[in-house]
Design an enzyme around this catalytic site. Structure first.
Site, PDB file in Angstrom:
ATOM      1  N   THR A 137      56.698  44.227  41.458  1.00 62.62           N
ATOM      2  CA  THR A 137      56.671  45.555  42.073  1.00 62.62           C
ATOM      3  C   THR A 137      58.064  46.155  42.220  1.00 62.62           C
ATOM      4  O   THR A 137      59.046  45.404  42.383  1.00 62.62           O
ATOM      5  CB  THR A 137      56.009  45.446  43.474  1.00 62.62           C
ATOM      6  OG1 THR A 137      56.257  46.648  44.203  1.00 62.62           O
ATOM      7  CG2 THR A 137      56.568  44.298  44.298  1.00 62.62           C
ATOM      8  N   TYR A 139      56.326  41.892  51.930  1.00 63.42           N
ATOM      9  CA  TYR A 139      55.597  42.072  50.672  1.00 63.42           C
ATOM     10  C   TYR A 139      56.562  41.981  49.482  1.00 63.42           C
ATOM     11  O   TYR A 139      56.374  41.183  48.562  1.00 63.42           O
ATOM     12  CB  TYR A 139      54.854  43.419  50.676  1.00 63.42           C
ATOM     13  CG  TYR A 139      54.315  43.807  49.314  1.00 63.42           C
ATOM     14  CD1 TYR A 139      53.324  43.055  48.704  1.00 63.42           C
ATOM     15  CD2 TYR A 139      54.816  44.922  48.628  1.00 63.42           C
ATOM     16  CE1 TYR A 139      52.844  43.394  47.440  1.00 63.42           C
ATOM     17  CE2 TYR A 139      54.341  45.275  47.380  1.00 63.42           C
ATOM     18  CZ  TYR A 139      53.352  44.504  46.787  1.00 63.42           C
ATOM     19  OH  TYR A 139      52.893  44.840  45.542  1.00 63.42           O
TER      20      TYR A 139
END
Ligand code: NAD
Length: 326
Positions: free
Chosen positions: A117, A143
């Protein structure tokens, strides 16, 4: 190829399974615990309902199936939740991923495609935009850290086991639904801008919020790089081919290399839906950089990936059509 797709019942995974299925020459096994995925999104292959934390069962599956490659989407991905419950994120995104990598080494599976990501970049300095893969990584939430740790584990594993090759794809903002309208994003409580705008245009929400209009951008709202899910899916197929051709492990951004502001996205959704839905301006959220746009020259040059749906109207239209269907 005999391919294991972890998280293949989810939004992005199901689009990759669909494209692999349409290629016709693969045996596909999807492992998914269906926590955020949907059984009916899996259009091809065999679905095994299993949580990747059940290591012995995962190991047994590897033993039985003799996979050639793994594509690993399974993860938890709600940023604020990762702040309040970091252990969940490190367990699911880092520990479970490590266990899958361990199975690959044990069973001689030498191709691994990993969903990473743009959150690994954190809040990059504006001088680094559009951002290249070699920019500093500095995630600002668990995350992003949990994903960066998995990238590191992949890199170290590939160094220790030279036959093991991986590609980490750092996705920017993924949006839209399949062009034929068969699948799309069904995620409950999604926070993704285009999904929320589609829900609001369909009357599933009374209004929606813009978080901050005082950023240093032309209209004051954040700018992001939105990539159509079908183009992102095709990058995974390219990545598999790239490893098949004998190329080395690597890391690639997946985006279009240009961005749109939040207000531009909302205007586009209003235009394609014909609905002038209500939008309220709220305060900024912590950790939102003003601009996050990829430099995608590496994936284009090295893999020959060419996006086909770089069109914000089309992205909004496919998202909207899907939203009307569900
Ligand atoms: N959606 C985005 O904009 C975006 C952006 C950057 C990166 N990513 C990454 O892409 C990947 C896929 O995201 P998505 O949007 O399709 O999310 P999603 O929640 O729709 O898909 C994840 C899938 O993994 C499954 N899963 C999760 N934990 C599991 C476990 N322990 N065992 C078995 N299955 C499990 C879920 O049920 C779901 O089907 C994730 O790794 C995410 O971090 C997504």
């Amino acid at each position: 190829m005999n391919i294991l797709v972890n998280g293949g019942a989810g939004y992005i995974g199901s689009h990759v399974v669909k494209q692999l299925g349409e290629q016709g020459d693969h045996h596909i096994t999807v492992v998914d615990n269906l926590v955020t995925g949907f059984e009916d999104a899996v259009l091809y292959g065999d679905l095994v309902k299993l949580d990747l934390s059940e290591f012995d069962k995962v190991d047994k599956l590897f033993e039985e199936k003799k996979f050639d490659a793994v594509i690993h989407f399974a993860a938890s991905l709600i940023v604020p939740e990762s702040v309040s419950d970091p252990i969940k994120y490190y367990m699911n995104n880092t520990v479970n991923t490590t266990n899958v990598i361990k199975c690959c080494i044990k069973h001689g599976v030498n191709r691994f495609i990993f969903s990473s990501t743009a959150a690994t970049y954190g809040e990059p300095d504006s001088s680094l935009i559009p951002i290249k893969e070699d920019a500093p990584t500095a995630p600002i939430n668990p995350y992003g850290s949990s994903k960066l740790m998995s990238e590191t584990i992949l890199k170290d594993t590939a160094f220790a086991h030279p036959d093991f090759k991986y590609i980490a794809l750092r996705y920017f903002n993924v949006a839209g639904a399949s062009i034929d309208g068969k699948i799309g994003q069904s995620t409950k409580g999604a926070t993704h801008l285009i999904k929320v705008a589609a829900e609001t245009a369909c009357g599933k929400r009374d209004k929606m919020f813009v978080f901050g209009d005082d950023y240093d951008t032309p209209d004051g709202t954040c700018i992001r790089d939105y990539i159509h899910v079908e183009d992102l899916a095709s990058a995974h197929l390219k990545a598999l081919e790239y490893l098949e051709e004998g190329n080395d492990s690597d890391l690639f951004n997946c985006g279009y290399g240009h961005g749109f502001s939040v207000l531009e996205v909302l205007e586009t959704m209003k235009e394609v839906s014909g609905v002038d839905f209500k939008v309220e301006i709220n305060d900024r959220r912590a950790g939102d950089p003003a601009i996050l746009v990829s430099d995608n020259s590496k994936i284009k040059k090295k893999m020959g990936w060419q996006p086909k749906y770089d069109d914000l109207k089309l992205i909004c239209k496919t998202a909207l059509d899907w939203e009307k269907k569900i």
